[in-house]
Write an enzyme that holds these catalytic residues in place. Structure first.
Site, short mmCIF file in Angstrom:
data_model
loop_
_atom_site.label_atom_id
_atom_site.label_comp_id
_atom_site.label_asym_id
_atom_site.label_seq_id
_atom_site.Cartn_x
_atom_site.Cartn_y
_atom_site.Cartn_z
N LYS A 241 0.85 -1.19 0.00
CA LYS A 241 0.00 0.00 0.00
C LYS A 241 0.89 1.24 0.00
O LYS A 241 1.78 1.38 0.85
CB LYS A 241 -0.87 -0.04 1.27
CG LYS A 241 -2.22 0.61 1.14
CD LYS A 241 -3.05 0.26 2.37
CE LYS A 241 -4.40 0.94 2.35
NZ LYS A 241 -5.11 0.73 3.62
N LEU A 242 0.64 2.11 -0.98
CA LEU A 242 1.45 3.32 -1.15
C LEU A 242 0.55 4.54 -1.05
O LEU A 242 -0.59 4.51 -1.55
CB LEU A 242 2.11 3.33 -2.54
CG LEU A 242 3.08 2.20 -2.88
CD1 LEU A 242 3.35 2.19 -4.39
CD2 LEU A 242 4.39 2.39 -2.12
#
Ligand code: G3P
Length: 214
Positions: free
Chosen positions: A83-84
């Site tokens: 997750k960015l």
């Protein structure tokens, strides 16, 4: 629509898994911090319970640092989704992840252009936060409709992961809007199958059946 649980709590994840309708898990640094456990160990345990996508978020804010985290996280299990944050450095990291075959979930999406850019850059999932838009008096669900429209216009394969869902009607509306996934806290998940008329109806069926046996 797939159902993901938005939690890092192992008891909740086990309870959801037992029901057999949890398709994946999303976590974030706030949810992990609540558990007070070692991040990588916890994520590995979650990946063992749930075979579907498990999002684990980076906590750096530069592309180079995010990539170090992304490469480490992606080695924890084959079902890890990195997750960015949807910031310029996050998009730079996304493009590298896409090139390296690392699956991604771009988080903190609050407007359609962010969703368009992450799809163009190869994101596996994009996470619009409905509830937080509703919290500030905006229409969170309209964002899901907009993103669906844009993705369908261009045939993007990025999955729309409706996040920050606060109640079952958010889940219903997100499904109607064509979200691919809804991620929700366990408190919301538990309500998905409920209706008082189901309970009353079953009680009556069983009482009538008992009368017949007597
Ligand atoms: O995990 C992302 C998102 O679902 C967070 O929801 O309730 O903190 O806005 P919330």
């Amino acid at each position: 629509m797939k159902f993901f649980l938005d939690t890092a709590n192992l008891d909740e994840i086990k309870a959801g898994a037992a029901l057999g309708i949890v398709d994946g898990i999303t976590t974030n640094p706030s949810l992990v911090a609540k558990e007070g456990k070692d991040f990588k160990t916890l994520v590995a345990q979650i990946c063992e319970i749930i075979p579907g996508p498990v999002s684990a978020e980076v906590v750096s804010t530069t592309c180079d640092e995010m990539m170090k985290e992304a490469r480490t996280l992606s080695k924890i299990a084959p079902n890890i989704i990195v997750k960015l944050p949807t910031i310029p450095e996050g998009v730079k990291a996304l493009k590298i992840c896409t090139a390296e075959g690392i699956k991604t979930n771009l988080t903190l999406i609050f407007q359609p252009l962010q969703a368009l850019i992450v799809a163009k850059s190869g994101a596996t999932f994009c996470s619009p936060f409905l509830g937080r838009l509703d919290d500030i008096g905006q229409d969170g669900m309209a964002l899901i409709h907009d993103i669906r429209h844009i993705y369908d216009n261009y045939g993007f394969k990025t999955e729309i992961l409706a996040a920050s869902l606060r109640h079952p009607m958010h889940v219903v509306e997100a499904a109607k809007a064509g979200a691919d996934v809804g991620t929700m806290p366990f408190s919301v998940f538990k309500m998905l199958l409920n209706h008082p008329l189901t309970d009353i109806g079953l009680e009556k069926f069983l009482a009538d059946w008992k009368k017949l046996q007597a």
